[in-house]
Design an enzyme around this catalytic site. Structure first.
Site, PDB file in Angstrom:
ATOM      1  N   ARG A  43       0.815  -1.231   0.000  1.00 31.12           N
ATOM      2  CA  ARG A  43       0.000   0.000   0.000  1.00 31.12           C
ATOM      3  C   ARG A  43       0.841   1.270   0.000  1.00 31.12           C
ATOM      4  O   ARG A  43       0.321   2.372  -0.155  1.00 31.12           O
ATOM      5  CB  ARG A  43      -0.999  -0.003   1.165  1.00 31.12           C
ATOM      6  CG  ARG A  43      -2.007   1.132   1.065  1.00 31.12           C
ATOM      7  CD  ARG A  43      -3.056   1.108   2.149  1.00 31.12           C
ATOM      8  NE  ARG A  43      -2.527   0.731   3.436  1.00 31.12           N
ATOM      9  CZ  ARG A  43      -1.822   1.524   4.237  1.00 31.12           C
ATOM     10  NH1 ARG A  43      -1.565   2.774   3.886  1.00 31.12           N
ATOM     11  NH2 ARG A  43      -1.355   1.088   5.392  1.00 31.12           N
ATOM     12  N   ASP A 169      -7.651  11.215 -19.791  1.00 25.85           N
ATOM     13  CA  ASP A 169      -7.790   9.761 -19.798  1.00 25.85           C
ATOM     14  C   ASP A 169      -7.299   9.303 -21.171  1.00 25.85           C
ATOM     15  O   ASP A 169      -7.921   9.582 -22.196  1.00 25.85           O
ATOM     16  CB  ASP A 169      -9.266   9.394 -19.573  1.00 25.85           C
ATOM     17  CG  ASP A 169      -9.483   7.885 -19.469  1.00 25.85           C
ATOM     18  OD1 ASP A 169      -8.732   7.139 -20.117  1.00 25.85           O
ATOM     19  OD2 ASP A 169     -10.419   7.481 -18.766  1.00 25.85           O
TER      20      ASP A 169
HETATM   21  C1  LIG Z   1     -12.676   1.133 -18.570  1.00 24.98           C
HETATM   22  C2  LIG Z   1     -12.345   2.559 -18.575  1.00 24.98           C
HETATM   23  C3  LIG Z   1     -12.108   3.256 -17.383  1.00 24.98           C
HETATM   24  C4  LIG Z   1     -12.239   2.610 -16.025  1.00 24.98           C
HETATM   25  O1  LIG Z   1     -11.307   1.626 -15.841  1.00 24.98           O
HETATM   26  P1  LIG Z   1     -11.504   0.369 -14.855  1.00 24.98           P
HETATM   27  O2  LIG Z   1     -10.242  -0.379 -15.014  1.00 24.98           O
HETATM   28  O3  LIG Z   1     -12.732  -0.349 -15.282  1.00 24.98           O
HETATM   29  O4  LIG Z   1     -11.681   0.936 -13.485  1.00 24.98           O
HETATM   30  C5  LIG Z   1     -11.743   4.588 -17.473  1.00 24.98           C
HETATM   31  N1  LIG Z   1     -11.646   5.203 -18.677  1.00 24.98           N
HETATM   32  C6  LIG Z   1     -11.890   4.568 -19.837  1.00 24.98           C
HETATM   33  C7  LIG Z   1     -11.756   5.316 -21.109  1.00 24.98           C
HETATM   34  C8  LIG Z   1     -12.243   3.233 -19.839  1.00 24.98           C
HETATM   35  O5  LIG Z   1     -12.491   2.615 -20.988  1.00 24.98           O
END
Ligand SMILES: *Cc1c(COP(=O)(O)O)cnc(C)c1O
Length: 388
Positions: A43, A169
């Protein structure tokens, strides 16, 4: 080093004792302590297996440092909480991943962090949302499921000019095709569950940023956990060794499939940033290098019965949620990612009942095209199209 080389070698740990070429899996959760401190503990995000894979991802994203999490959402929320506090305001693109949208609404409001979702994808749209307490922006490109793009450099500049920390993202872009930090973005987030893992068998996430910001995010990570265990870190390290060859093949397949689908009269629209007629193709050429990703979507010119028929006739492409695996998978956003968005709003967003999202795998493109074409050709060509 070039990215394919980094995929294999960056962060590598050499085990003197065995001479083996792979990083051993260190399963300990208890380590010797010393007066110097720095005791490893899962952690604390400082075990060897965590650090090795963090270094690999940081290198691929051209960032100073990274942290590896047990999911993309753990990465996203920890990163946001590392930067934001009560009274701050966050500006987000509206068509980000549904889970992020939901988590922001559910959690940030409880903590007294304000947020605004912006409809458009341009700096001028975000500018209208700025408040005196604005602290950060959050974008995602290409978007899901229509593969619309945000001009990353434009957004990064906008953030800098207004003293905002920028988050992206980069799950769909992958570190192979898109490096937002080089374009001025501060924090890159990945759902490693998708392309980084790449085999639909691993849940993980990553945050890549500067040393200064990683320390703030690490502080929250330390409190909340969300760390990835050594076995999964090892699987992730192994997966990333083939990331470049996987996603390049996937993107080449996606380009060929997008072009083939465009030629079918039953297909109304194809959304893929690599197509010259995609509305954001120029932005894609500017910021994506070596490929345009392996996600695409398309609309079929058919009714409810036809939609069921199409899906029923697919033999190779698997009907499944999630994305980024070596196998091609198809979803109907209306029934999956956007099932909780009401029909009127979906229509406004351009997400119609006849929209399909395809995550293209590493199979042979010809086989995939044949499978999709066969299933689509079970559908009647509408009179409208015939008369054109
Ligand atoms: C799947 C996804 C997430 C979330 O990810 P997890 O691993 O399911 O928590 C975030 N952003 C995008 C673009 C995703 O496709």
């Amino acid at each position: 080093m070039k990215k394919s080389t980094q995929c294999v070698h960056s962060g590598a740990y050499f085990d003197e004792k065995s001479g083996g070429v792979n990083t051993p899996i260190f399963t300990s959760t208890a380590y010797n302590y010393s007066e110097e401190g720095g005791i490893p503990y899962p952690r604390y995000f400082n075990t060897i297996n965590q650090e090795v894979v963090a270094q690999k991802i940081a290198a691929l994203e051209r960032g100073e440092a990274a942290l590896i999490f047990s999911s993309g959402m753990a990465a996203t929320m920890t990163a946001l909480l590392g930067v934001l506090q009560a009274g701050d305001h966050l500006i987000l693109q509206n068509d980000i991943y549904g889970g992020t949208h939901y988590a922001v609404r559910e959690q940030l409001s409880k903590l007294g962090i304000e947020f605004t979702f912006v409809e458009g994808r341009k700096a001028e749209d975000f500018k209208k949302a700025i408040k005196p307490n604005s602290k950060a922006i959050f974008i995602e490109t290409p978007s899901n499921p229509l593969l619309l793009l945000v001009d990353i450099a434009e957004m990064a500049n906008f953030a800098k000019e207004n003293n905002l920390i920028s988050f992206i993202d980069n799950t769909f872009g992958t570190p192979i095709f898109q490096n937002p930090i080089q374009l001025g973005i501060d924090v890159v987030i990945h759902s490693g569950t998708k392309y980084l893992g790449g085999h639909s068998d691993l849940s993980c996430g990553a945050v890549v940023t500067s040393q200064v910001l990683i320390e703030k995010i690490h502080h929250v990570a330390f409190n909340f956990g969300g760390n990835l265990d050594s076995m999964a870190c090892s699987l992730l390290e192994r997966s990333i060794k083939t990331l470049a060859i996987r996603v390049k093949t996937q993107a080449q397949n996606a380009q060929k499939i997008a072009e083939a689908l465009q030629k079918l009269p039953q297909v109304k629209n194809v959304f893929y940033p690599g197509l010259p007629n995609h509305p954001d193709h120029e932005i894609a050429k500017k910021q994506m290098k070596g490929g345009f990703g392996a996600m695409l979507s398309f609309e079929l010119d058919t009714d409810k019965e036809g939609r069921a028929k199409f899906v029923r006739h697919l033999e190779l492409v698997c009907k499944a949620v999630s994305l980024g695996g070596v196998e091609s998978t198809l979803t109907e956003p209306v029934l999956t990612s956007h099932s909780k968005v009401d029909a009127k709003m979906r229509e406004k967003m351009g997400i119609l009942d006849n929209l399909y999202r395809l995550s293209v795998g590493i199979e042979d493109a010809e086989d995939l095209i044949e499978d999709l074409t066969n299933a689509i050709q079970t559908l009647e060509v509408s009179k409208l199209v015939e008369s054109n």
